[in-house]
Design a protein around this motif. Structure first.
Motif, PDB file in Angstrom:
ATOM      1  N   PHE A 201      22.674  14.248  52.128  1.00 48.71           N
ATOM      2  CA  PHE A 201      22.826  15.388  53.032  1.00 48.71           C
ATOM      3  C   PHE A 201      23.936  15.119  54.044  1.00 48.71           C
ATOM      4  CE2 PHE A 201      19.472  12.667  54.814  1.00 48.71           C
ATOM      5  CZ  PHE A 201      19.891  12.495  56.123  1.00 48.71           C
ATOM      6  N   HIS A 202      24.479  16.213  54.562  1.00 51.39           N
ATOM      7  CA  HIS A 202      25.517  16.168  55.593  1.00 51.39           C
ATOM      8  C   HIS A 202      25.105  17.125  56.705  1.00 51.39           C
ATOM      9  CE1 HIS A 202      29.635  17.828  57.005  1.00 51.39           C
ATOM     10  NE2 HIS A 202      29.281  16.811  57.775  1.00 51.39           N
ATOM     11  N   VAL A 203      25.084  16.625  57.927  1.00 55.73           N
ATOM     12  CA  VAL A 203      24.749  17.442  59.095  1.00 55.73           C
ATOM     13  C   VAL A 203      25.989  17.559  59.970  1.00 55.73           C
ATOM     14  CG1 VAL A 203      23.363  17.572  61.208  1.00 55.73           C
ATOM     15  CG2 VAL A 203      22.325  16.730  59.079  1.00 55.73           C
ATOM     16  N   LEU A 232      14.488  12.701  62.479  1.00 59.16           N
ATOM     17  CA  LEU A 232      14.396  12.423  61.043  1.00 59.16           C
ATOM     18  C   LEU A 232      13.468  11.249  60.776  1.00 59.16           C
ATOM     19  CD1 LEU A 232      18.114  12.893  59.883  1.00 59.16           C
ATOM     20  CD2 LEU A 232      16.228  14.532  59.816  1.00 59.16           C
ATOM     21  N   GLN A 233      13.501  10.226  61.639  1.00 58.23           N
ATOM     22  CA  GLN A 233      12.591   9.096  61.461  1.00 58.23           C
ATOM     23  C   GLN A 233      11.144   9.486  61.761  1.00 58.23           C
ATOM     24  OE1 GLN A 233      13.749   6.404  59.911  1.00 58.23           O
ATOM     25  NE2 GLN A 233      15.597   7.664  59.908  1.00 58.23           N
ATOM     26  N   HIS A 234      10.969  10.443  62.673  1.00 60.65           N
ATOM     27  CA  HIS A 234       9.627  10.957  62.956  1.00 60.65           C
ATOM     28  C   HIS A 234       9.039  11.636  61.712  1.00 60.65           C
ATOM     29  CE1 HIS A 234       6.450  12.637  65.623  1.00 60.65           C
ATOM     30  NE2 HIS A 234       6.469  13.623  64.746  1.00 60.65           N
ATOM     31  N   ILE A 248      14.302   8.349  54.598  1.00 62.96           N
ATOM     32  CA  ILE A 248      15.458   9.119  55.062  1.00 62.96           C
ATOM     33  C   ILE A 248      16.323   8.157  55.861  1.00 62.96           C
ATOM     34  CG2 ILE A 248      16.300  11.024  56.478  1.00 62.96           C
ATOM     35  CD1 ILE A 248      13.706  12.499  55.956  1.00 62.96           C
ATOM     36  N   SER A 249      17.527   7.925  55.405  1.00 68.09           N
ATOM     37  CA  SER A 249      18.443   7.006  56.083  1.00 68.09           C
ATOM     38  C   SER A 249      19.779   7.685  56.320  1.00 68.09           C
ATOM     39  CB  SER A 249      18.668   5.738  55.257  1.00 68.09           C
ATOM     40  OG  SER A 249      17.486   4.975  55.163  1.00 68.09           O
ATOM     41  N   VAL A 250      20.301   7.520  57.525  1.00 70.05           N
ATOM     42  CA  VAL A 250      21.643   7.984  57.856  1.00 70.05           C
ATOM     43  C   VAL A 250      22.569   6.777  57.801  1.00 70.05           C
ATOM     44  CG1 VAL A 250      23.131   8.947  59.662  1.00 70.05           C
ATOM     45  CG2 VAL A 250      20.874   9.938  59.236  1.00 70.05           C
ATOM     46  N   HIS A 267      29.216  14.479  63.062  1.00 70.16           N
ATOM     47  CA  HIS A 267      28.812  14.570  61.664  1.00 70.16           C
ATOM     48  C   HIS A 267      27.909  13.393  61.326  1.00 70.16           C
ATOM     49  CE1 HIS A 267      31.815  17.693  60.553  1.00 70.16           C
ATOM     50  NE2 HIS A 267      32.519  17.124  61.532  1.00 70.16           N
ATOM     51  N   LEU A 268      26.878  13.662  60.557  1.00 67.90           N
ATOM     52  CA  LEU A 268      26.000  12.629  60.029  1.00 67.90           C
ATOM     53  C   LEU A 268      25.873  12.809  58.522  1.00 67.90           C
ATOM     54  CD1 LEU A 268      24.630  13.865  62.862  1.00 67.90           C
ATOM     55  CD2 LEU A 268      23.055  11.985  62.491  1.00 67.90           C
ATOM     56  N   TRP A 269      25.933  11.702  57.797  1.00 70.40           N
ATOM     57  CA  TRP A 269      25.713  11.717  56.356  1.00 70.40           C
ATOM     58  C   TRP A 269      24.571  10.764  56.035  1.00 70.40           C
ATOM     59  CZ3 TRP A 269      30.513  11.966  58.541  1.00 70.40           C
ATOM     60  CH2 TRP A 269      31.359  13.007  58.134  1.00 70.40           C
ATOM     61  N   GLY A 270      23.688  11.185  55.156  1.00 70.96           N
ATOM     62  CA  GLY A 270      22.556  10.329  54.836  1.00 70.96           C
ATOM     63  C   GLY A 270      21.957  10.623  53.478  1.00 70.96           C
ATOM     64  N   THR A 271      20.833   9.965  53.212  1.00 73.10           N
ATOM     65  CA  THR A 271      20.184  10.099  51.906  1.00 73.10           C
ATOM     66  C   THR A 271      18.679  10.194  52.082  1.00 73.10           C
ATOM     67  OG1 THR A 271      19.946   9.095  49.709  1.00 73.10           O
ATOM     68  CG2 THR A 271      20.029   7.593  51.568  1.00 73.10           C
ATOM     69  N   LEU A 272      18.041  10.895  51.156  1.00 71.08           N
ATOM     70  CA  LEU A 272      16.586  10.958  51.067  1.00 71.08           C
ATOM     71  C   LEU A 272      16.177  10.412  49.715  1.00 71.08           C
ATOM     72  CD1 LEU A 272      14.196  13.759  52.182  1.00 71.08           C
ATOM     73  CD2 LEU A 272      13.980  12.847  49.871  1.00 71.08           C
ATOM     74  N   ARG A 273      15.171   9.520  49.703  1.00 70.55           N
ATOM     75  CA  ARG A 273      14.674   8.911  48.466  1.00 70.55           C
ATOM     76  C   ARG A 273      13.157   9.057  48.402  1.00 70.55           C
ATOM     77  NH1 ARG A 273      18.868   5.179  46.871  1.00 70.55           N
ATOM     78  NH2 ARG A 273      20.748   6.026  47.845  1.00 70.55           N
ATOM     79  N   THR A 274      12.648   9.415  47.253  1.00 70.73           N
ATOM     80  CA  THR A 274      11.208   9.440  47.011  1.00 70.73           C
ATOM     81  C   THR A 274      10.986   9.489  45.508  1.00 70.73           C
ATOM     82  OG1 THR A 274       9.119  10.548  47.558  1.00 70.73           O
ATOM     83  CG2 THR A 274      11.012  11.966  47.142  1.00 70.73           C
ATOM     84  N   PHE A 275       9.735   9.358  45.093  1.00 70.08           N
ATOM     85  CA  PHE A 275       9.400   9.451  43.673  1.00 70.08           C
ATOM     86  C   PHE A 275       8.764  10.785  43.316  1.00 70.08           C
ATOM     87  CE2 PHE A 275       8.867   4.919  44.890  1.00 70.08           C
ATOM     88  CZ  PHE A 275       9.929   4.407  44.171  1.00 70.08           C
TER      89      PHE A 275
END
Length: 397
Positions: A201-203, A232-234, A248-250, A267-275
């Motif tokens: 994602f990009h914010v 996001l960490q919350h 969720i990591s930026v 600008h923030l760029w990050g990723t979301l990971r799950t199964f």
């Protein structure tokens, strides 16, 4: 006359011995790739060198630019009956300044092979050499795929969309990844999911620029970005069952050009990971809503671009059973392991696993530094082992 294939249990030591005999070549290839890394879809020098080496191996037909200009495919034994075995190596590097201190460190500032793709390519070229000298033992064609753009750009998606599975009659796909933190020289794999789905994602936070000495005259997007990070960490720590895996990591933040000016945008760029696809749906919705709400609370606006990048890699059960059994013969029982749970890493190998039976494997390096670290390195004495193992699989599956 006795069928040579009846002695397949002896092939492992022979393959290892031969791979070791030209191990200096494999190491030299790896060092070349490492010294001249290239980013996703820019692997032009890398692809040219791969083509040069593959073309020098008798019996391999080389196809350059299949589906993607920098992709390289080598085909061995294409007139043999039956479905082909595909062996895949990724080619691209990362936007990272190298800190290994190696004599063959990256010559390109800001770009480094910090995920072992240089070693993947070199060991697959070694496997091609081994298999080409054993054409009389091959029962099925082997397709060597040197794939661009694994690092977040979906090179495997481009190749599958171009029809690589059908074009080359591929019946099974194998992928080997060197993996730090796992015991040196051990093989790990598992049936079913082995990696997570991986999104990015990009914010963009829109503030109002002003002098740093007069923050009340503007809207500070950097301070708001800090609140967005906490929000996001919350989401992951307070809205998800602790027994469910989600990250969720930026990894990148960009704002401003001067120390004494509050900029207009951040600008923030990050990723979301799950199964869990359902959990991803919920977290994507919450992420998009939380970012907008936090920014609104601080008198700014935000745009969120969310890209569903890679699905999970799912290893075929029967193929994985065979790989584990063969690994016990090749590596030994004590060095063969079933991974107890999948990884939160993302891998575009998943696009192959959606198309046909596939197996993704990890070869432990015992390395201190993890993947994507500026000091990451692959022990070169494992390269010939990886070459022999991939050749053994192509001969015996």
């Amino acid at each position: 006359m006795k069928d040579q294939r009846e002695d397949w249990l002896t092939w492992g030591p022979h393959l290892l011995a031969e791979a070791e005999s030209f191990g200096e070549d494999i190491i030299a290839w790896r060092r070349e790739f490492h010294q001249f890394p290239e980013l996703a879809y820019e692997e032009n020098v890398t692809a040219s060198r791969v083509v040069q080496i593959l073309s020098s191996i008798e019996g391999i037909r080389v196809i350059q630019g299949f589906g993607v200009p920098t992709a390289v495919v080598g085909v061995l034994g294409e007139n043999l009956p039956g479905g082909a075995t595909m062996l895949r190596a990724d080619m691209d590097a990362l936007a990272l300044d190298e800190e290994t201190g190696l004599s063959f460190s990256s010559c390109i500032p800001g770009i480094m092979h910090a995920c072992g793709h240089d070693a993947h390519m070199a060991s697959l070229l070694g496997a091609a050499e081994l298999l080409a000298s054993r054409m009389d033992l091959l029962r099925n064609p082997v397709v060597f795929v040197f794939q661009p753009a694994e690092e977040g750009k979906g090179g495997a998606r481009a190749l599958t969309e171009a029809g690589i599975i059908g074009k080359f009659g591929i019946e099974r796909v194998l992928g080997l990844h060197f993996w730090p933190k796992l015991p040196y020289g051990t093989l790990f794999t598992r049936p079913g999911p082995i990696t997570a789905l991986s999104d990015r994602f990009h914010v963009e936070i829109q503030g109002a620029a002003c002098h740093a000495a007069s923050p009340h005259m503007g809207v500070d997007p950097i301070a708001i970005a800090a609140h967005v990070l906490l929000a996001l960490q919350h989401l992951t720590s307070r809205e998800v069952d602790p027994l469910d895996s989600v990250v969720i990591s930026v990894g990148q933040i960009e704002a401003g050009d001067a120390y004494n000016v509050i900029p207009e945008r951040a600008h923030l760029w990050g990723t979301l990971r799950t199964f869990d696809p359902a959990l991803r749906d919920r977290m994507q919705k919450r992420l998009e809503g939380a970012v907008v709400d936090v920014c609104r609370a601080f008198l700014s606006t935000a745009g969120v671009e969310y890209v569903r990048n890679y699905p999970p890699v799912s290893n075929d059960g029967e193929l994985t059973r065979q790989v584990l059994e063969l690994s016990r013969h090749f590596f030994g029982v004590e060095e063969t392991h079933v991974l107890d749970r999948p990884l939160l890493a993302g891998e575009d190998f998943s696009f192959y696993s959606l198309e046909c039976p596939s197996n993704f494997m990890l070869l432990g390096t015992g390395a201190e530094y993890g993947l994507h670290h500026p000091k990451y390195d692959v022990p070169e004495e494992l390269l010939h082992l990886a070459s022999a193992w991939q050749a053994f699989l192509a001969l015996t599956l």
